[in-house]
Design an enzyme around this catalytic site. Sequence first.
Site, PDB file in Angstrom:
ATOM      1  N   PRO A  32      -1.281  -1.687  11.038  1.00 47.92           N
ATOM      2  CA  PRO A  32      -0.084  -2.111  11.777  1.00 47.92           C
ATOM      3  C   PRO A  32       0.153  -1.193  12.973  1.00 47.92           C
ATOM      4  O   PRO A  32       0.073   0.027  12.849  1.00 47.92           O
ATOM      5  CB  PRO A  32       1.038  -1.946  10.743  1.00 47.92           C
ATOM      6  CG  PRO A  32       0.346  -1.962   9.415  1.00 47.92           C
ATOM      7  CD  PRO A  32      -0.985  -1.323   9.651  1.00 47.92           C
ATOM      8  N   GLN A  86       3.780  -5.315   6.496  1.00 49.33           N
ATOM      9  CA  GLN A  86       4.041  -3.917   6.171  1.00 49.33           C
ATOM     10  C   GLN A  86       5.533  -3.618   6.310  1.00 49.33           C
ATOM     11  O   GLN A  86       6.159  -3.988   7.293  1.00 49.33           O
ATOM     12  CB  GLN A  86       3.272  -2.957   7.065  1.00 49.33           C
ATOM     13  CG  GLN A  86       3.399  -1.514   6.562  1.00 49.33           C
ATOM     14  CD  GLN A  86       2.807  -0.482   7.497  1.00 49.33           C
ATOM     15  OE1 GLN A  86       3.316  -0.271   8.586  1.00 49.33           O
ATOM     16  NE2 GLN A  86       1.723   0.163   7.072  1.00 49.33           N
ATOM     17  N   CYS A 117       4.349   7.238   9.421  1.00 54.28           N
ATOM     18  CA  CYS A 117       4.897   7.340  10.777  1.00 54.28           C
ATOM     19  C   CYS A 117       5.203   8.795  11.139  1.00 54.28           C
ATOM     20  O   CYS A 117       5.948   9.471  10.436  1.00 54.28           O
ATOM     21  CB  CYS A 117       6.166   6.502  10.893  1.00 54.28           C
ATOM     22  SG  CYS A 117       6.854   6.518  12.551  1.00 54.28           S
ATOM     23  N   GLY A 220      -8.904   6.403  10.552  1.00 55.96           N
ATOM     24  CA  GLY A 220      -9.021   7.496  11.507  1.00 55.96           C
ATOM     25  C   GLY A 220     -10.377   7.535  12.166  1.00 55.96           C
ATOM     26  O   GLY A 220     -11.391   7.735  11.489  1.00 55.96           O
ATOM     27  N   ASP A 221     -10.414   7.311  13.484  1.00 58.17           N
ATOM     28  CA  ASP A 221     -11.622   7.431  14.296  1.00 58.17           C
ATOM     29  C   ASP A 221     -12.687   6.399  13.955  1.00 58.17           C
ATOM     30  O   ASP A 221     -13.885   6.702  13.925  1.00 58.17           O
ATOM     31  CB  ASP A 221     -12.208   8.841  14.187  1.00 58.17           C
ATOM     32  CG  ASP A 221     -11.265   9.910  14.698  1.00 58.17           C
ATOM     33  OD1 ASP A 221     -10.278   9.555  15.364  1.00 58.17           O
ATOM     34  OD2 ASP A 221     -11.507  11.108  14.429  1.00 58.17           O
ATOM     35  N   GLY A 243      -7.253   0.948  13.627  1.00 61.22           N
ATOM     36  CA  GLY A 243      -6.082   0.872  14.484  1.00 61.22           C
ATOM     37  C   GLY A 243      -6.463   0.866  15.942  1.00 61.22           C
ATOM     38  O   GLY A 243      -6.850  -0.152  16.505  1.00 61.22           O
TER      39      GLY A 243
END
Length: 390
Positions: A32, A86, A117, A220-221, A243
Amino acid sequence: MTTSTISERPIAGRTALRIGPLQLDTPVVLAPMAGITNTAFRRLCREFGAGLYVSEMITSRALVERTPETMRLITHHESETPRSIQLYGVDPATVREAVTMLVAEDRADHIDLNFGCPVPKVTRKGGGAALPWKLDLFRAIVENAVEAAGDVPLTIKMRKGIDPDHLTYLEAGRIAEGAGVSSIALHARTASEFYSGQADWDAIATLKGTISSVPVLGNGDIWSGEDAIAMMEQTGCDGVVVGRGCLGRPWLFGDLAAAFAGSEERHRPSLADVAATFRRHAELLAEFFGSEERGCRDIRKHVAWYFKGYPVGGDLRTRFALVESLAQLDDLIASLPLDAPYPGADAEGPRGRAGTPKRPVLPENWLSSRTLDVREATNLTEAELDTSGG
């Protein structure tokens, strides 16, 4: 859109992921992202590949209050299956009510809770990535949500913790597993890192070694299909969450599906291909907002991501960033050097704002105890704001 092959064939395997009753042929989840992962973008990504496509983060309080904007955000297009939402919340009762509503009204096939967050306006009130520090609050929210979800799979997404000295992900993972969640996703950074530096894939492996009964997903990455394969090989995780890597590159989901299937084909779009996808995105945004003007305003923030590495000069980019209609957009696209080929590495890699490491903003004395006191409980209600994801 053209495709080409990579030099080394990825190792295929574990090409399916089960989250509760949901079977995903490709173990990929769209993370999200506020203002990004609306129905328009999700539909566009689905046109390229398979996976689970999650909504923008929805504030539980706003959902319970049925604010018009929130009700619009949770509405899925008829082509979207499974429907994934979400939620963000800091009050166990409000989160429970929000989940109950989604289930009772058959609005979701999957519900995720956000504990990642890092935005100061959330963490300063004890929400987001700061919340798992309070173990009793975290436990209450997750247990209430799982119970209210019933047969609808309830999952969580979190970060490693607040900062390197205040990690929470292992304790939170154990609590969530014990509460009966259907999967656990870890963004392998702390709140203090925001999106900077390199994601700590070793933490994903540690969590995978700690959790035994439900899938663990890594975030991540992930910038390419090869990155996704590498993460799963290095960490043993059961799937990946993508993301920023798909910003301006919705075809990444096609590359991910191909990589997990063992195919060497990858999208290598020419500028004409990119422009056509950009135009399609704007059209879907206009439909989503019910306004061509608003859809064109929204597509402006995607300009730099789509045209990264392509021969689109500053003047043209500025004009794209001021577009007000689809007709105007078409005129600008027609002025592009559409015969320009895929530029290679310049179009790939990191995108989106990484930010810089900074000390997280927390409530006074938040770190002094792992349990919530009365004053903190009162202040937490202010943390349910409309915020970014994690």
